[in-house]
Design a protein around this motif. Structure first.
Motif, PDB file in Angstrom:
ATOM      1  N   LYS A  45       8.289 -41.891 -12.805  1.00  0.00           N
ATOM      2  CA  LYS A  45       7.236 -40.812 -12.444  1.00  0.00           C
ATOM      3  C   LYS A  45       7.440 -39.880 -13.545  1.00  0.00           C
ATOM      4  CE  LYS A  45       6.987 -42.030  -7.734  1.00  0.00           C
ATOM      5  NZ  LYS A  45       8.103 -43.133  -7.669  1.00  0.00           N
ATOM      6  N   ILE A  46       6.299 -39.695 -14.332  1.00  0.00           N
ATOM      7  CA  ILE A  46       6.551 -38.749 -15.495  1.00  0.00           C
ATOM      8  C   ILE A  46       6.109 -37.181 -14.725  1.00  0.00           C
ATOM      9  CG2 ILE A  46       5.511 -38.114 -17.839  1.00  0.00           C
ATOM     10  CD1 ILE A  46       5.550 -41.121 -18.219  1.00  0.00           C
ATOM     11  N   LEU A  47       6.627 -36.105 -15.167  1.00  0.00           N
ATOM     12  CA  LEU A  47       5.973 -34.938 -14.782  1.00  0.00           C
ATOM     13  C   LEU A  47       6.160 -33.953 -16.089  1.00  0.00           C
ATOM     14  CD1 LEU A  47       5.472 -32.510 -12.942  1.00  0.00           C
ATOM     15  CD2 LEU A  47       7.893 -32.151 -12.491  1.00  0.00           C
ATOM     16  N   MET A  48       4.991 -33.822 -16.427  1.00  0.00           N
ATOM     17  CA  MET A  48       4.674 -32.746 -17.707  1.00  0.00           C
ATOM     18  C   MET A  48       5.132 -31.591 -17.382  1.00  0.00           C
ATOM     19  SD  MET A  48       3.702 -35.236 -19.523  1.00  0.00           S
ATOM     20  CE  MET A  48       3.531 -34.561 -21.052  1.00  0.00           C
ATOM     21  N   LEU A  61      16.307 -45.623 -16.622  1.00  0.00           N
ATOM     22  CA  LEU A  61      15.266 -45.835 -15.457  1.00  0.00           C
ATOM     23  C   LEU A  61      15.339 -44.796 -14.392  1.00  0.00           C
ATOM     24  CD1 LEU A  61      14.842 -49.568 -14.953  1.00  0.00           C
ATOM     25  CD2 LEU A  61      13.265 -48.037 -16.246  1.00  0.00           C
ATOM     26  N   PRO A  62      15.167 -43.335 -14.711  1.00  0.00           N
ATOM     27  CA  PRO A  62      15.200 -42.255 -13.828  1.00  0.00           C
ATOM     28  C   PRO A  62      13.993 -42.283 -12.968  1.00  0.00           C
ATOM     29  CG  PRO A  62      14.208 -41.544 -15.837  1.00  0.00           C
ATOM     30  CD  PRO A  62      14.904 -42.882 -16.256  1.00  0.00           C
ATOM     31  N   ASP A  63      14.304 -41.660 -11.852  1.00  0.00           N
ATOM     32  CA  ASP A  63      13.416 -41.482 -10.778  1.00  0.00           C
ATOM     33  C   ASP A  63      12.249 -40.779 -11.291  1.00  0.00           C
ATOM     34  OD1 ASP A  63      14.506 -42.997  -8.617  1.00  0.00           O
ATOM     35  OD2 ASP A  63      16.018 -41.288  -8.458  1.00  0.00           O
ATOM     36  N   VAL A  64      12.407 -39.739 -11.974  1.00  0.00           N
ATOM     37  CA  VAL A  64      11.645 -38.704 -12.513  1.00  0.00           C
ATOM     38  C   VAL A  64      11.927 -38.294 -14.145  1.00  0.00           C
ATOM     39  CG1 VAL A  64      10.631 -36.036 -12.508  1.00  0.00           C
ATOM     40  CG2 VAL A  64      11.059 -37.766 -10.421  1.00  0.00           C
ATOM     41  N   LEU A  65      10.874 -38.194 -14.772  1.00  0.00           N
ATOM     42  CA  LEU A  65      11.002 -37.762 -16.192  1.00  0.00           C
ATOM     43  C   LEU A  65      10.377 -36.594 -16.646  1.00  0.00           C
ATOM     44  CD1 LEU A  65      11.631 -37.843 -19.311  1.00  0.00           C
ATOM     45  CD2 LEU A  65       9.709 -39.245 -19.661  1.00  0.00           C
ATOM     46  N   LEU A  66      11.013 -35.520 -16.691  1.00  0.00           N
ATOM     47  CA  LEU A  66      10.296 -34.110 -17.207  1.00  0.00           C
ATOM     48  C   LEU A  66      10.216 -34.163 -18.633  1.00  0.00           C
ATOM     49  CD1 LEU A  66      12.526 -31.508 -15.136  1.00  0.00           C
ATOM     50  CD2 LEU A  66      10.016 -32.202 -14.707  1.00  0.00           C
ATOM     51  N   VAL A  68       9.493 -31.460  -8.303  1.00  0.00           N
ATOM     52  CA  VAL A  68      10.331 -32.982  -8.869  1.00  0.00           C
ATOM     53  C   VAL A  68      10.356 -33.667  -7.483  1.00  0.00           C
ATOM     54  CG1 VAL A  68      12.310 -33.797  -9.509  1.00  0.00           C
ATOM     55  CG2 VAL A  68      11.327 -31.879 -10.686  1.00  0.00           C
ATOM     56  N   ARG A  69      10.605 -33.085  -6.406  1.00  0.00           N
ATOM     57  CA  ARG A  69      10.881 -33.696  -5.246  1.00  0.00           C
ATOM     58  C   ARG A  69       9.514 -34.615  -4.892  1.00  0.00           C
ATOM     59  NH1 ARG A  69      14.463 -29.336  -2.193  1.00  0.00           N
ATOM     60  NH2 ARG A  69      16.455 -30.163  -3.163  1.00  0.00           N
ATOM     61  N   ALA A  70       8.386 -33.683  -4.776  1.00  0.00           N
ATOM     62  CA  ALA A  70       7.197 -34.176  -4.474  1.00  0.00           C
ATOM     63  C   ALA A  70       6.666 -35.198  -5.445  1.00  0.00           C
ATOM     64  CB  ALA A  70       6.100 -32.964  -4.643  1.00  0.00           C
ATOM     65  N   VAL A  71       6.920 -35.158  -6.714  1.00  0.00           N
ATOM     66  CA  VAL A  71       6.545 -36.212  -7.865  1.00  0.00           C
ATOM     67  C   VAL A  71       7.510 -37.498  -7.536  1.00  0.00           C
ATOM     68  CG1 VAL A  71       6.472 -37.034 -10.062  1.00  0.00           C
ATOM     69  CG2 VAL A  71       5.716 -34.748  -9.436  1.00  0.00           C
TER      70      VAL A  71
END
Length: 220
Positions: free
Chosen positions: A88-91, A50-55, A126-129
């Motif tokens: 939160k997913i970041l492509m 359960l990460p904060d952001v997934l790249l 990443v910080r913004a997302v």
């Protein structure tokens, strides 16, 4: 100090994953909690960590997706957004295709950034997302806005003035700018200016393309 942002990186190229991981951790207040090399692994680690952001890379092979196996990241984004809505997913991709961008957000992504971005820029994204912002690479966002705001007539000739239509008809007949000018009693330079407007309005690059378009439209 706030808790570090926990990041999961999913990409099928190990050297790229390692480079991104190093870039993010060197910027501080960010930790890479895992790396995934496949769609299946990305889904499993997202659920376990359960990460904060997934790249997530779009161009990951996915044996389960027969229509576009080389775009498994889109399938992964849809599965992960349903199973782990808090992630939160970041492509992070090389694809500049508008259809991929739209598909990514439809699948649940919160950001879309192109590979080749600097380490500092990626960290800021990443910080913004992670804060809950939505991000699209500026070049892609500008292109989409232009597409959305551009007035596209039903008929490509609708924007032409009567004089421009007259000139285009003569172009379709094979006349040069000088010959058109002589026939219409206009300077050759004036015809060139008209042609620049005509090419822009028809969204073509040359008088040959304009002539072909005019011929298909019944001119000439």
């Amino acid at each position: 100090m706030s808790d570090p942002i926990r990041v999961l990186i999913a990409d099928d190229h190990p050297l790229f994953r390692e480079g991104v991981a190093h870039s993010l951790t060197s910027e501080g207040n960010m930790t890479v909690v895992g790396q995934a090399a496949s769609v299946e692994e990305a889904l499993r680690l997202a659920q376990d960590l359960l990460p904060d952001v997934l790249l997530l890379d779009i161009g990951m092979p996915d044996p389960a997706e027969k229509r576009a196996p080389a775009k498994g990241g889109l399938n992964a984004a849809a599965q992960i957004s349903r199973a782990c809505p808090a992630v939160k997913i970041l492509m992070l991709t090389v694809s500049e295709a508008e259809e991929d961008l739209l598909a990514a957000f439809k699948a649940g992504a919160r950001g879309y950034v192109l590979k080749g971005v600097s380490a500092r820029e990626l960290t800021e994204v990443v910080r913004a997302v992670a804060r809950g912002d939505v991000y699209v690479s500026p070049a892609l966002a500008a292109g989409m806005l232009m597409d959305l705001t551009r007035d596209r007539p039903r008929d490509p000739f609708d924007e032409l003035t009567e004089r421009e239509r007259q000139i285009l008809e003569l172009v379709a007949q094979g006349l040069t700018n000088r010959e058109i000018g002589e026939q219409l009693f206009l300077a050759e330079k004036t015809i060139k200016h008209y042609m620049t407007n005509i090419l822009g309005k028809l969204h073509v690059r040359s008088r040959v393309e304009a002539a072909l378009l005019a011929a298909r439209g019944g001119m000439g």
